[in-house]
Design an enzyme around this catalytic site. Structure first.
Site, PDB file in Angstrom:
ATOM      1  N   HIS A 166       0.861  -1.181   0.000  1.00 49.51           N
ATOM      2  CA  HIS A 166       0.000   0.000   0.000  1.00 49.51           C
ATOM      3  C   HIS A 166       0.893   1.225   0.000  1.00 49.51           C
ATOM      4  O   HIS A 166       2.017   1.173   0.522  1.00 49.51           O
ATOM      5  CB  HIS A 166      -0.850  -0.055   1.279  1.00 49.51           C
TER       6      HIS A 166
ATOM      7  N   ASP B 220       2.797  -4.428   8.150  1.00 45.69           N
ATOM      8  CA  ASP B 220       1.619  -3.589   7.934  1.00 45.69           C
ATOM      9  C   ASP B 220       0.405  -4.481   8.176  1.00 45.69           C
ATOM     10  O   ASP B 220       0.051  -5.303   7.317  1.00 45.69           O
ATOM     11  CB  ASP B 220       1.629  -3.039   6.502  1.00 45.69           C
TER      12      ASP B 220
ATOM     13  N   GLN C 113      -4.901  -4.729   7.201  1.00 47.97           N
ATOM     14  CA  GLN C 113      -5.993  -5.602   6.743  1.00 47.97           C
ATOM     15  C   GLN C 113      -6.149  -6.857   7.594  1.00 47.97           C
ATOM     16  O   GLN C 113      -7.127  -7.574   7.462  1.00 47.97           O
ATOM     17  CB  GLN C 113      -5.768  -6.017   5.283  1.00 47.97           C
TER      18      GLN C 113
ATOM     19  N   LYS D 218     -10.280   0.030  10.831  1.00 44.79           N
ATOM     20  CA  LYS D 218     -10.503  -1.155  10.014  1.00 44.79           C
ATOM     21  C   LYS D 218     -10.875  -2.369  10.861  1.00 44.79           C
ATOM     22  O   LYS D 218     -11.083  -3.466  10.336  1.00 44.79           O
ATOM     23  CB  LYS D 218      -9.256  -1.470   9.165  1.00 44.79           C
TER      24      LYS D 218
ATOM     25  N   CYS E 155      -4.815   2.527  -3.661  1.00 48.59           N
ATOM     26  CA  CYS E 155      -3.510   2.910  -3.100  1.00 48.59           C
ATOM     27  C   CYS E 155      -2.455   1.840  -3.357  1.00 48.59           C
ATOM     28  O   CYS E 155      -1.588   1.584  -2.525  1.00 48.59           O
ATOM     29  CB  CYS E 155      -3.584   3.194  -1.605  1.00 48.59           C
TER      30      CYS E 155
END
Lengths: 158, 412
Positions: free
Chosen positions: B129, B206, B209, B232, B370
Protein backbone atom coordinates in the site's frame (compact mmCIF):
# COMPACT_ATOMS: atom_id res chain seq x y z
CA UNK A 1 -34.51 0.70 -14.38
CA UNK A 2 -32.69 3.46 -12.59
CA UNK A 3 -33.33 6.71 -14.48
CA UNK A 4 -30.18 8.48 -13.30
CA UNK A 5 -28.04 5.60 -14.54
CA UNK A 6 -29.97 5.58 -17.80
CA UNK A 7 -29.23 9.25 -18.31
CA UNK A 8 -25.56 9.02 -17.28
CA UNK A 9 -24.92 6.05 -19.50
CA UNK A 10 -27.26 6.67 -22.38
CA UNK A 11 -26.52 4.85 -25.62
CA UNK A 12 -24.71 7.75 -27.31
CA UNK A 13 -22.32 8.12 -24.39
CA UNK A 14 -21.60 4.39 -24.25
CA UNK A 15 -21.02 4.48 -28.00
CA UNK A 16 -18.52 7.32 -27.68
CA UNK A 17 -16.75 5.47 -24.89
CA UNK A 18 -16.42 2.31 -26.99
CA UNK A 19 -15.67 4.01 -30.29
CA UNK A 20 -14.14 7.34 -29.34
CA UNK A 21 -13.91 9.88 -32.14
CA UNK A 22 -10.67 11.72 -32.92
CA UNK A 23 -8.84 8.90 -31.19
CA UNK A 24 -5.19 8.49 -32.03
CA UNK A 25 -1.91 10.32 -32.07
CA UNK A 26 -1.62 13.73 -33.72
CA UNK A 27 1.85 13.50 -35.27
CA UNK A 28 2.41 17.22 -35.84
CA UNK A 29 0.83 18.39 -32.62
CA UNK A 30 2.15 21.72 -31.41
CA UNK A 31 1.13 20.97 -27.84
CA UNK A 32 0.73 17.72 -25.92
CA UNK A 33 -0.92 17.45 -22.55
CA UNK A 34 -1.00 14.30 -20.43
CA UNK A 35 -3.76 14.18 -17.89
CA UNK A 36 -4.67 11.68 -15.29
CA UNK A 37 -7.34 11.10 -12.73
CA UNK A 38 -5.52 9.07 -10.10
CA UNK A 39 -8.69 8.49 -8.13
CA UNK A 40 -9.98 5.99 -10.66
CA UNK A 41 -7.21 5.42 -13.18
CA UNK A 42 -8.34 7.52 -16.14
CA UNK A 43 -5.59 8.74 -18.45
CA UNK A 44 -5.65 11.08 -21.40
CA UNK A 45 -2.98 12.16 -23.84
CA UNK A 46 -4.11 15.13 -25.83
CA UNK A 47 -2.48 16.45 -29.02
CA UNK A 48 -3.44 19.90 -30.27
CA UNK A 49 -2.60 21.98 -33.35
CA UNK A 50 -3.38 25.68 -33.50
CA UNK A 51 -4.27 27.76 -36.54
CA UNK A 52 -2.84 31.21 -37.27
CA UNK A 53 -5.34 32.93 -34.96
CA UNK A 54 -4.66 30.55 -32.08
CA UNK A 55 -7.86 28.60 -32.62
CA UNK A 56 -8.03 24.82 -32.39
CA UNK A 57 -7.16 23.60 -35.86
CA UNK A 58 -6.93 19.94 -34.93
CA UNK A 59 -7.27 17.90 -31.76
CA UNK A 60 -6.88 14.20 -31.09
CA UNK A 61 -6.51 12.08 -28.01
CA UNK A 62 -5.43 8.69 -26.79
CA UNK A 63 -5.87 7.20 -23.35
CA UNK A 64 -7.94 4.81 -21.37
CA UNK A 65 -10.34 4.98 -18.53
CA UNK A 66 -13.92 4.85 -17.44
CA UNK A 67 -16.78 5.30 -19.89
CA UNK A 68 -17.45 8.85 -18.68
CA UNK A 69 -13.88 10.07 -19.18
CA UNK A 70 -13.53 8.54 -22.64
CA UNK A 71 -16.95 9.64 -23.88
CA UNK A 72 -16.35 13.13 -22.56
CA UNK A 73 -13.04 13.36 -24.40
CA UNK A 74 -14.58 12.06 -27.63
CA UNK A 75 -17.53 14.47 -27.54
CA UNK A 76 -15.25 17.33 -26.56
CA UNK A 77 -12.83 16.87 -29.45
CA UNK A 78 -15.72 16.73 -31.93
CA UNK A 79 -17.13 19.97 -30.55
CA UNK A 80 -13.91 21.94 -30.20
CA UNK A 81 -12.27 21.25 -33.55
CA UNK A 82 -12.20 24.50 -35.51
CA UNK A 83 -13.32 26.66 -32.61
CA UNK A 84 -11.58 29.89 -31.62
CA UNK A 85 -9.70 30.27 -28.35
CA UNK A 86 -12.48 32.36 -26.89
CA UNK A 87 -15.12 29.82 -27.89
CA UNK A 88 -13.12 26.98 -26.33
CA UNK A 89 -12.88 28.80 -23.01
CA UNK A 90 -16.56 29.69 -23.11
CA UNK A 91 -17.45 26.03 -23.68
CA UNK A 92 -15.10 24.98 -20.88
CA UNK A 93 -16.96 27.14 -18.41
CA UNK A 94 -20.35 26.10 -19.75
CA UNK A 95 -19.44 22.40 -19.62
CA UNK A 96 -18.11 22.71 -16.08
CA UNK A 97 -21.41 24.29 -15.03
CA UNK A 98 -23.34 21.62 -16.91
CA UNK A 99 -21.78 18.78 -14.91
CA UNK A 100 -21.67 20.51 -11.54
CA UNK A 101 -24.69 22.79 -11.24
CA UNK A 102 -27.79 20.85 -10.16
CA UNK A 103 -30.43 23.28 -11.26
CA UNK A 104 -28.94 25.24 -14.13
CA UNK A 105 -30.35 24.99 -17.64
CA UNK A 106 -28.08 23.39 -20.18
CA UNK A 107 -26.85 26.14 -22.51
CA UNK A 108 -27.58 25.62 -26.21
CA UNK A 109 -24.03 26.50 -27.18
CA UNK A 110 -22.89 23.12 -25.83
CA UNK A 111 -24.95 21.25 -28.42
CA UNK A 112 -24.33 17.50 -28.17
CA UNK A 113 -22.26 18.00 -25.06
CA UNK A 114 -25.54 18.45 -23.21
CA UNK A 115 -25.78 14.65 -23.30
CA UNK A 116 -23.28 14.65 -20.42
CA UNK A 117 -25.77 16.46 -18.19
CA UNK A 118 -26.42 13.25 -16.29
CA UNK A 119 -23.05 13.60 -14.58
CA UNK A 120 -24.40 16.34 -12.34
CA UNK A 121 -26.28 13.68 -10.35
CA UNK A 122 -23.00 11.82 -9.72
CA UNK A 123 -20.60 14.26 -8.07
CA UNK A 124 -17.92 11.57 -7.69
CA UNK A 125 -17.75 11.34 -11.49
CA UNK A 126 -17.29 15.05 -12.26
CA UNK A 127 -13.52 14.62 -12.33
CA UNK A 128 -13.92 11.89 -14.93
CA UNK A 129 -15.99 14.14 -17.17
CA UNK A 130 -13.67 17.11 -16.66
CA UNK A 131 -10.37 15.36 -17.32
CA UNK A 132 -10.28 16.00 -21.06
CA UNK A 133 -11.45 19.58 -20.56
CA UNK A 134 -8.72 20.28 -18.00
CA UNK A 135 -6.24 18.95 -20.49
CA UNK A 136 -7.46 21.27 -23.23
CA UNK A 137 -7.54 24.20 -20.80
CA UNK A 138 -3.89 23.48 -20.07
CA UNK A 139 -3.14 23.18 -23.78
CA UNK A 140 -4.45 26.68 -24.38
CA UNK A 141 -2.06 28.06 -21.80
CA UNK A 142 0.97 26.98 -23.76
CA UNK A 143 1.93 27.57 -27.38
CA UNK A 144 4.25 24.62 -27.61
CA UNK A 145 5.65 21.74 -25.68
CA UNK A 146 4.40 19.02 -23.34
CA UNK A 147 2.90 19.17 -19.90
CA UNK A 148 1.04 17.07 -17.40
CA UNK A 149 -2.09 17.76 -15.43
CA UNK A 150 -3.88 15.80 -12.78
CA UNK A 151 -7.43 16.07 -11.56
CA UNK A 152 -6.17 15.55 -8.03
CA UNK A 153 -4.09 18.67 -7.71
CA UNK A 154 -4.70 20.85 -10.73
CA UNK A 155 -0.96 21.33 -10.58
CA UNK A 156 1.01 21.70 -13.74
CA UNK A 157 4.35 20.00 -14.06
CA UNK A 158 6.40 19.96 -17.21
CA UNK B 1 -11.53 -24.47 -2.59
CA UNK B 2 -9.95 -24.03 0.80
CA UNK B 3 -12.03 -25.88 3.38
CA UNK B 4 -12.38 -24.70 6.95
CA UNK B 5 -14.64 -25.91 9.73
CA UNK B 6 -18.07 -24.26 9.72
CA UNK B 7 -18.40 -21.46 12.22
CA UNK B 8 -20.93 -21.75 15.03
CA UNK B 9 -21.54 -18.02 15.45
CA UNK B 10 -24.97 -16.58 14.63
CA UNK B 11 -23.74 -14.02 12.11
CA UNK B 12 -27.24 -12.77 11.41
CA UNK B 13 -27.69 -11.81 15.05
CA UNK B 14 -24.36 -10.00 14.97
CA UNK B 15 -25.64 -7.71 12.23
CA UNK B 16 -28.14 -6.36 14.75
CA UNK B 17 -25.22 -4.81 16.63
CA UNK B 18 -24.44 -2.54 13.66
CA UNK B 19 -27.04 0.23 13.33
CA UNK B 20 -25.69 1.44 9.98
CA UNK B 21 -26.47 -1.88 8.29
CA UNK B 22 -30.09 -0.82 8.29
CA UNK B 23 -29.35 2.17 6.04
CA UNK B 24 -31.10 2.54 2.72
CA UNK B 25 -29.01 3.75 -0.21
CA UNK B 26 -30.79 5.08 -3.30
CA UNK B 27 -33.88 3.23 -2.07
CA UNK B 28 -32.12 -0.10 -1.59
CA UNK B 29 -30.80 -1.81 1.55
CA UNK B 30 -27.12 -1.13 2.03
CA UNK B 31 -24.76 -3.94 1.06
CA UNK B 32 -21.48 -2.80 2.50
CA UNK B 33 -18.59 -4.48 0.68
CA UNK B 34 -15.94 -1.88 1.44
CA UNK B 35 -14.65 -2.91 4.88
CA UNK B 36 -11.09 -2.97 3.59
CA UNK B 37 -11.47 0.79 3.26
CA UNK B 38 -13.14 1.16 6.62
CA UNK B 39 -15.22 -1.10 8.82
CA UNK B 40 -18.60 -0.40 10.38
CA UNK B 41 -18.94 0.10 14.14
CA UNK B 42 -20.93 -1.98 16.63
CA UNK B 43 -23.13 -0.35 19.22
CA UNK B 44 -20.75 -1.02 22.11
CA UNK B 45 -18.07 1.08 20.41
CA UNK B 46 -20.56 3.89 19.78
CA UNK B 47 -21.67 3.63 23.41
CA UNK B 48 -18.09 3.70 24.69
CA UNK B 49 -17.41 6.92 22.76
CA UNK B 50 -20.57 8.51 24.06
CA UNK B 51 -19.91 7.32 27.62
CA UNK B 52 -16.43 8.81 27.59
CA UNK B 53 -17.66 12.22 26.53
CA UNK B 54 -20.60 12.11 28.93
CA UNK B 55 -18.78 10.86 32.04
CA UNK B 56 -15.02 10.85 31.74
CA UNK B 57 -13.85 13.52 29.33
CA UNK B 58 -10.82 15.46 30.50
CA UNK B 59 -7.24 15.78 29.38
CA UNK B 60 -4.94 12.96 30.31
CA UNK B 61 -1.79 12.63 32.39
CA UNK B 62 -1.40 16.11 33.72
CA UNK B 63 -4.61 16.80 35.63
CA UNK B 64 -5.10 16.26 39.32
CA UNK B 65 -8.88 16.21 39.32
CA UNK B 66 -11.23 13.24 39.25
CA UNK B 67 -12.25 13.43 35.61
CA UNK B 68 -8.64 13.63 34.54
CA UNK B 69 -7.96 10.46 36.54
CA UNK B 70 -10.85 8.70 34.85
CA UNK B 71 -9.67 9.76 31.40
CA UNK B 72 -6.07 8.78 32.10
CA UNK B 73 -7.08 5.42 33.51
CA UNK B 74 -9.32 4.70 30.56
CA UNK B 75 -6.65 5.75 28.08
CA UNK B 76 -3.88 3.68 29.68
CA UNK B 77 -6.24 0.74 30.12
CA UNK B 78 -6.84 0.92 26.38
CA UNK B 79 -3.12 0.75 25.80
CA UNK B 80 -2.93 -2.42 27.90
CA UNK B 81 -5.89 -3.80 25.97
CA UNK B 82 -4.09 -3.27 22.68
CA UNK B 83 -0.97 -4.89 24.12
CA UNK B 84 -2.87 -8.00 25.12
CA UNK B 85 -4.72 -8.07 21.77
CA UNK B 86 -1.33 -8.18 20.04
CA UNK B 87 0.34 -10.52 22.50
CA UNK B 88 2.95 -7.86 23.26
CA UNK B 89 5.20 -8.36 26.28
CA UNK B 90 4.31 -5.01 27.85
CA UNK B 91 1.99 -2.07 27.27
CA UNK B 92 5.08 0.14 26.94
CA UNK B 93 5.56 -1.39 23.52
CA UNK B 94 2.33 0.19 22.27
CA UNK B 95 2.47 3.73 20.88
CA UNK B 96 -0.90 5.23 20.02
CA UNK B 97 -0.94 6.95 16.64
CA UNK B 98 -3.54 8.15 14.15
CA UNK B 99 -3.33 4.86 12.30
CA UNK B 100 -1.20 2.61 10.10
CA UNK B 101 0.12 5.42 7.92
CA UNK B 102 1.23 7.56 10.82
CA UNK B 103 2.79 4.53 12.52
CA UNK B 104 4.90 3.72 9.48
CA UNK B 105 5.94 7.35 9.07
CA UNK B 106 7.02 7.34 12.71
CA UNK B 107 9.32 4.38 12.08
CA UNK B 108 10.64 5.81 8.83
CA UNK B 109 11.42 9.20 10.31
CA UNK B 110 12.41 8.50 13.90
CA UNK B 111 14.03 5.06 13.59
CA UNK B 112 15.05 5.26 9.93
CA UNK B 113 16.28 8.80 10.27
CA UNK B 114 18.64 7.83 13.06
CA UNK B 115 19.81 4.37 12.08
CA UNK B 116 19.83 4.21 8.28
CA UNK B 117 22.30 5.78 5.92
CA UNK B 118 23.52 5.63 2.33
CA UNK B 119 24.60 2.09 1.53
CA UNK B 120 21.80 0.56 3.58
CA UNK B 121 18.78 -0.99 1.92
CA UNK B 122 15.14 -1.45 2.83
CA UNK B 123 13.29 -4.44 1.41
CA UNK B 124 9.62 -3.90 0.54
CA UNK B 125 7.29 -5.73 -1.87
CA UNK B 126 5.49 -4.88 -5.10
CA UNK B 127 2.17 -5.30 -3.32
CA UNK B 128 2.63 -2.63 -0.67
CA UNK B 129 0.00 0.00 0.00
CA UNK B 130 1.26 3.52 -0.64
CA UNK B 131 1.45 4.00 3.12
CA UNK B 132 4.16 1.35 3.33
CA UNK B 133 5.98 2.70 0.31
CA UNK B 134 5.93 6.49 0.23
CA UNK B 135 7.41 7.01 3.73
CA UNK B 136 10.38 4.87 2.67
CA UNK B 137 10.74 6.79 -0.59
CA UNK B 138 10.87 10.01 1.42
CA UNK B 139 13.50 8.46 3.72
CA UNK B 140 15.48 7.27 0.71
CA UNK B 141 15.52 10.79 -0.71
CA UNK B 142 16.81 12.19 2.56
CA UNK B 143 19.38 9.55 3.49
CA UNK B 144 20.38 7.78 0.28
CA UNK B 145 19.00 4.47 1.52
CA UNK B 146 18.09 2.11 -1.37
CA UNK B 147 14.73 0.44 -1.78
CA UNK B 148 14.30 -3.12 -3.06
CA UNK B 149 11.14 -5.03 -3.81
CA UNK B 150 10.06 -8.64 -3.56
CA UNK B 151 8.21 -9.29 -6.82
CA UNK B 152 4.61 -10.49 -6.97
CA UNK B 153 3.80 -13.59 -9.02
CA UNK B 154 0.88 -13.76 -11.45
CA UNK B 155 -1.15 -15.63 -8.86
CA UNK B 156 -0.74 -12.74 -6.43
CA UNK B 157 1.72 -14.42 -4.07
CA UNK B 158 5.18 -13.10 -3.26
CA UNK B 159 8.12 -14.59 -5.15
CA UNK B 160 9.58 -16.02 -1.96
CA UNK B 161 12.13 -18.07 -3.90
CA UNK B 162 13.88 -14.76 -4.59
CA UNK B 163 14.03 -13.81 -0.94
CA UNK B 164 17.50 -15.12 -0.21
CA UNK B 165 18.98 -13.08 -3.05
CA UNK B 166 17.12 -9.98 -1.86
CA UNK B 167 17.79 -10.31 1.87
CA UNK B 168 21.48 -9.44 1.82
CA UNK B 169 23.45 -7.83 4.69
CA UNK B 170 22.82 -4.25 3.47
CA UNK B 171 19.13 -4.76 4.17
CA UNK B 172 18.38 -3.20 7.54
CA UNK B 173 14.60 -3.44 7.40
CA UNK B 174 12.11 -5.72 5.70
CA UNK B 175 8.70 -4.03 5.66
CA UNK B 176 5.75 -5.90 4.20
CA UNK B 177 2.01 -6.24 4.33
CA UNK B 178 0.30 -9.06 6.21
CA UNK B 179 -2.74 -9.19 3.92
CA UNK B 180 -2.81 -7.38 0.56
CA UNK B 181 -5.69 -4.91 0.33
CA UNK B 182 -6.04 -5.51 -3.42
CA UNK B 183 -5.17 -9.17 -3.87
CA UNK B 184 -6.21 -10.73 -0.58
CA UNK B 185 -2.87 -12.53 -0.39
CA UNK B 186 -1.94 -13.58 3.15
CA UNK B 187 1.83 -13.42 3.59
CA UNK B 188 3.68 -15.87 5.89
CA UNK B 189 4.67 -13.31 8.49
CA UNK B 190 6.56 -15.55 10.91
CA UNK B 191 8.58 -17.09 8.11
CA UNK B 192 9.45 -13.70 6.62
CA UNK B 193 10.44 -12.29 10.01
CA UNK B 194 12.68 -15.29 10.70
CA UNK B 195 14.45 -14.91 7.34
CA UNK B 196 15.01 -11.22 7.96
CA UNK B 197 16.27 -11.80 11.47
CA UNK B 198 18.73 -14.37 10.15
CA UNK B 199 20.55 -11.63 8.21
CA UNK B 200 20.27 -9.06 10.98
CA UNK B 201 17.43 -7.02 9.51
CA UNK B 202 14.51 -5.66 11.49
CA UNK B 203 10.94 -6.22 10.31
CA UNK B 204 7.84 -4.09 10.04
CA UNK B 205 4.44 -5.64 9.46
CA UNK B 206 1.62 -3.59 7.93
CA UNK B 207 -1.30 -5.21 9.73
CA UNK B 208 -4.00 -2.85 8.46
CA UNK B 209 -5.99 -5.60 6.74
CA UNK B 210 -5.24 -8.40 9.19
CA UNK B 211 -5.67 -6.75 12.59
CA UNK B 212 -9.42 -7.30 12.75
CA UNK B 213 -9.51 -10.56 10.85
CA UNK B 214 -7.15 -13.03 12.44
CA UNK B 215 -5.18 -13.61 15.61
CA UNK B 216 -1.86 -11.81 15.78
CA UNK B 217 0.80 -12.55 18.37
CA UNK B 218 3.75 -10.27 17.84
CA UNK B 219 6.08 -12.38 19.99
CA UNK B 220 5.22 -15.53 18.05
CA UNK B 221 5.52 -13.72 14.75
CA UNK B 222 8.82 -12.26 15.82
CA UNK B 223 8.34 -8.87 14.18
CA UNK B 224 10.03 -5.72 15.43
CA UNK B 225 7.39 -3.19 14.37
CA UNK B 226 3.73 -3.68 13.64
CA UNK B 227 1.34 -0.98 12.47
CA UNK B 228 -2.44 -0.97 12.34
CA UNK B 229 -5.53 1.26 12.25
CA UNK B 230 -8.48 1.08 14.60
CA UNK B 231 -11.05 2.04 11.99
CA UNK B 232 -10.50 -1.15 10.01
CA UNK B 233 -11.32 -3.29 13.05
CA UNK B 234 -14.62 -1.77 14.18
CA UNK B 235 -12.90 1.10 16.00
CA UNK B 236 -13.25 4.81 15.36
CA UNK B 237 -11.18 6.71 12.80
CA UNK B 238 -8.16 8.69 13.89
CA UNK B 239 -6.66 6.01 16.15
CA UNK B 240 -4.24 3.20 15.60
CA UNK B 241 -1.04 1.97 17.08
CA UNK B 242 2.55 1.10 16.47
CA UNK B 243 3.98 -1.89 18.28
CA UNK B 244 7.73 -1.63 18.87
CA UNK B 245 9.67 -4.50 20.41
CA UNK B 246 11.01 -3.34 23.79
CA UNK B 247 14.66 -4.05 22.97
CA UNK B 248 14.73 -1.46 20.18
CA UNK B 249 12.30 1.01 21.68
CA UNK B 250 14.62 3.02 23.92
CA UNK B 251 17.14 3.82 21.21
CA UNK B 252 14.59 5.52 18.99
CA UNK B 253 14.70 9.32 19.31
CA UNK B 254 11.55 11.44 19.70
CA UNK B 255 9.47 12.07 16.62
CA UNK B 256 6.99 14.83 17.27
CA UNK B 257 7.86 17.30 19.98
CA UNK B 258 5.49 19.02 22.30
CA UNK B 259 3.57 18.60 25.49
CA UNK B 260 2.99 15.18 27.07
CA UNK B 261 6.23 13.67 25.77
CA UNK B 262 8.55 15.81 27.89
CA UNK B 263 9.81 15.49 31.46
CA UNK B 264 11.20 19.01 31.79
CA UNK B 265 11.55 21.98 29.46
CA UNK B 266 13.77 25.06 29.49
CA UNK B 267 13.96 27.63 26.77
CA UNK B 268 17.00 25.90 25.34
CA UNK B 269 16.30 22.22 25.63
CA UNK B 270 14.05 19.52 26.96
CA UNK B 271 14.32 16.15 28.58
CA UNK B 272 12.02 13.49 27.21
CA UNK B 273 9.89 10.76 28.70
CA UNK B 274 10.50 7.10 28.15
CA UNK B 275 8.61 5.22 25.50
CA UNK B 276 5.78 4.95 24.69
CA UNK B 277 4.94 8.43 25.94
CA UNK B 278 8.04 9.85 24.29
CA UNK B 279 6.26 9.25 20.96
CA UNK B 280 2.89 10.71 21.93
CA UNK B 281 3.17 14.48 21.71
CA UNK B 282 0.16 16.65 22.38
CA UNK B 283 -3.26 15.64 23.56
CA UNK B 284 -3.90 12.17 22.17
CA UNK B 285 -7.08 10.83 20.58
CA UNK B 286 -8.33 9.79 24.01
CA UNK B 287 -11.85 8.94 22.88
CA UNK B 288 -10.39 7.07 19.93
CA UNK B 289 -8.23 4.89 22.14
CA UNK B 290 -11.20 4.10 24.35
CA UNK B 291 -13.33 3.29 21.32
CA UNK B 292 -10.55 1.04 20.06
CA UNK B 293 -10.51 -0.89 23.31
CA UNK B 294 -14.26 -1.36 23.04
CA UNK B 295 -13.77 -2.67 19.48
CA UNK B 296 -11.18 -5.14 20.76
CA UNK B 297 -13.66 -6.31 23.39
CA UNK B 298 -16.32 -6.81 20.73
CA UNK B 299 -14.04 -8.72 18.38
CA UNK B 300 -12.66 -10.94 21.10
CA UNK B 301 -16.16 -11.80 22.27
CA UNK B 302 -16.77 -13.26 18.82
CA UNK B 303 -13.24 -14.60 18.52
CA UNK B 304 -10.77 -13.90 15.75
CA UNK B 305 -10.57 -17.57 14.80
CA UNK B 306 -14.33 -17.53 14.15
CA UNK B 307 -14.05 -14.28 12.23
CA UNK B 308 -11.32 -15.71 10.05
CA UNK B 309 -13.41 -18.80 9.30
CA UNK B 310 -16.28 -16.56 8.21
CA UNK B 311 -13.89 -14.44 6.13
CA UNK B 312 -12.56 -17.48 4.30
CA UNK B 313 -16.08 -18.78 3.77
CA UNK B 314 -17.24 -15.49 2.24
CA UNK B 315 -14.12 -15.02 0.13
CA UNK B 316 -14.33 -18.56 -1.28
CA UNK B 317 -18.02 -18.16 -2.01
CA UNK B 318 -17.46 -14.80 -3.70
CA UNK B 319 -14.61 -16.15 -5.84
CA UNK B 320 -16.73 -19.13 -6.82
CA UNK B 321 -19.77 -17.05 -7.79
CA UNK B 322 -17.82 -14.27 -9.50
CA UNK B 323 -16.15 -16.84 -11.74
CA UNK B 324 -19.61 -17.53 -13.23
CA UNK B 325 -19.77 -14.04 -14.72
CA UNK B 326 -18.81 -13.51 -18.36
CA UNK B 327 -15.63 -11.62 -19.16
CA UNK B 328 -14.35 -11.45 -15.60
CA UNK B 329 -10.74 -11.61 -14.44
CA UNK B 330 -10.10 -12.28 -10.74
CA UNK B 331 -6.91 -11.21 -8.99
CA UNK B 332 -5.06 -12.82 -6.15
CA UNK B 333 -4.47 -16.38 -4.99
CA UNK B 334 -7.01 -19.16 -5.50
CA UNK B 335 -5.84 -20.71 -2.24
CA UNK B 336 -6.27 -19.23 1.24
CA UNK B 337 -6.89 -15.52 1.08
CA UNK B 338 -8.22 -12.61 3.08
CA UNK B 339 -11.82 -11.46 2.91
CA UNK B 340 -11.64 -9.49 -0.31
CA UNK B 341 -11.73 -10.00 -4.06
CA UNK B 342 -10.43 -7.64 -6.72
CA UNK B 343 -11.59 -8.12 -10.29
CA UNK B 344 -12.02 -6.48 -13.67
CA UNK B 345 -14.83 -7.08 -16.14
CA UNK B 346 -14.83 -6.63 -19.90
CA UNK B 347 -18.29 -5.10 -19.62
CA UNK B 348 -17.24 -1.96 -17.78
CA UNK B 349 -14.41 -0.02 -16.16
CA UNK B 350 -14.21 -0.34 -12.34
CA UNK B 351 -15.44 3.18 -11.84
CA UNK B 352 -18.49 2.60 -14.03
CA UNK B 353 -19.20 -0.73 -12.30
CA UNK B 354 -19.03 0.78 -8.82
CA UNK B 355 -21.25 3.71 -9.86
CA UNK B 356 -23.77 1.23 -11.24
CA UNK B 357 -23.61 -0.97 -8.16
CA UNK B 358 -23.99 2.05 -5.87
CA UNK B 359 -27.36 2.84 -7.42
CA UNK B 360 -28.54 -0.51 -6.08
CA UNK B 361 -27.15 0.01 -2.60
CA UNK B 362 -24.01 -2.04 -3.17
CA UNK B 363 -20.88 -0.31 -1.86
CA UNK B 364 -17.68 -1.50 -3.49
CA UNK B 365 -14.50 0.28 -4.42
CA UNK B 366 -13.14 0.94 -7.91
CA UNK B 367 -9.67 2.20 -8.58
CA UNK B 368 -6.07 1.52 -7.71
CA UNK B 369 -6.73 1.05 -3.98
CA UNK B 370 -3.51 2.91 -3.10
CA UNK B 371 -1.61 0.18 -4.92
CA UNK B 372 -0.56 2.00 -8.10
CA UNK B 373 2.66 -0.04 -8.58
CA UNK B 374 0.75 -3.28 -8.13
CA UNK B 375 -1.91 -2.27 -10.65
CA UNK B 376 0.82 -1.37 -13.12
CA UNK B 377 2.43 -4.77 -12.56
CA UNK B 378 -0.84 -6.47 -13.47
CA UNK B 379 -1.42 -4.15 -16.42
CA UNK B 380 -4.68 -2.65 -15.20
CA UNK B 381 -5.51 0.94 -14.25
CA UNK B 382 -7.51 -0.36 -11.33
CA UNK B 383 -9.87 -3.08 -10.19
CA UNK B 384 -13.29 -3.32 -8.64
CA UNK B 385 -12.93 -4.60 -5.11
CA UNK B 386 -15.50 -6.25 -2.88
CA UNK B 387 -14.20 -6.58 0.67
CA UNK B 388 -16.05 -8.40 3.43
CA UNK B 389 -16.17 -8.51 7.17
CA UNK B 390 -17.96 -10.68 9.70
CA UNK B 391 -21.21 -8.71 9.36
CA UNK B 392 -21.56 -9.72 5.69
CA UNK B 393 -23.59 -12.69 4.53
CA UNK B 394 -23.61 -15.03 1.55
CA UNK B 395 -27.01 -13.64 0.56
CA UNK B 396 -25.35 -10.28 0.00
CA UNK B 397 -22.81 -11.91 -2.29
CA UNK B 398 -25.71 -13.49 -4.23
CA UNK B 399 -27.22 -10.01 -4.60
CA UNK B 400 -23.85 -8.65 -5.79
CA UNK B 401 -23.77 -11.29 -8.52
CA UNK B 402 -27.30 -10.32 -9.62
CA UNK B 403 -26.30 -6.67 -9.76
CA UNK B 404 -23.14 -7.43 -11.71
CA UNK B 405 -25.11 -9.56 -14.19
CA UNK B 406 -27.44 -6.63 -14.62
CA UNK B 407 -24.42 -4.36 -15.16
CA UNK B 408 -23.13 -6.64 -17.92
CA UNK B 409 -26.52 -6.32 -19.66
CA UNK B 410 -26.68 -2.57 -19.08
CA UNK B 411 -23.24 -1.79 -20.49
CA UNK B 412 -23.59 -4.00 -23.56
Amino acid sequence: MNSELEELYQEVILDHSRRPRNFGDLPDAAVRVHGDNPACGDEIHLGVKFDADGGLQDIKFTGHGCAISQASASLMTMKLKGKSRAEVLEMFRAFHDLVTEEAAEAPKLLGDLRLMQGVRKFPQRVKCAMLAWRAVEQALQQDTGESTISTETDLVAS
Amino acid sequence: MHQVARSSVDWNAIREDFPILREQVHGHPLIYFDSAATSQKPRNVLNALRHYYEHENANVHRGLHELSSRATDAYEKSRKRVASYLGAATADEIVFTRGTTESINLVAQAWGGKFLRAGDAILLTEMEHHSNLVPWQLLAERTGVRLRFVPVRDDGTLALDQLSSLLTPEVKLFAFTHISNSLGTINPVAELCAKARAIGALTLVDAAQSIGHLAIDVQELGCDFLAFSGHKMCGPTGIGALYVRAEILDAIPPWHGGGEMIVSVTLEKSAFKKAPHRFEAGTPNIAGAIGLAAAIDYIERIGRAEIFKHDVDLANYAMHRLAELPGIRLFGPSGPRGALVGFVMEAAHPHDLTTFADQYGLAMRGGHHCNQPLMRRFGVPGTTRASFYFYNMKEEIDRMIEILREAVRFFK
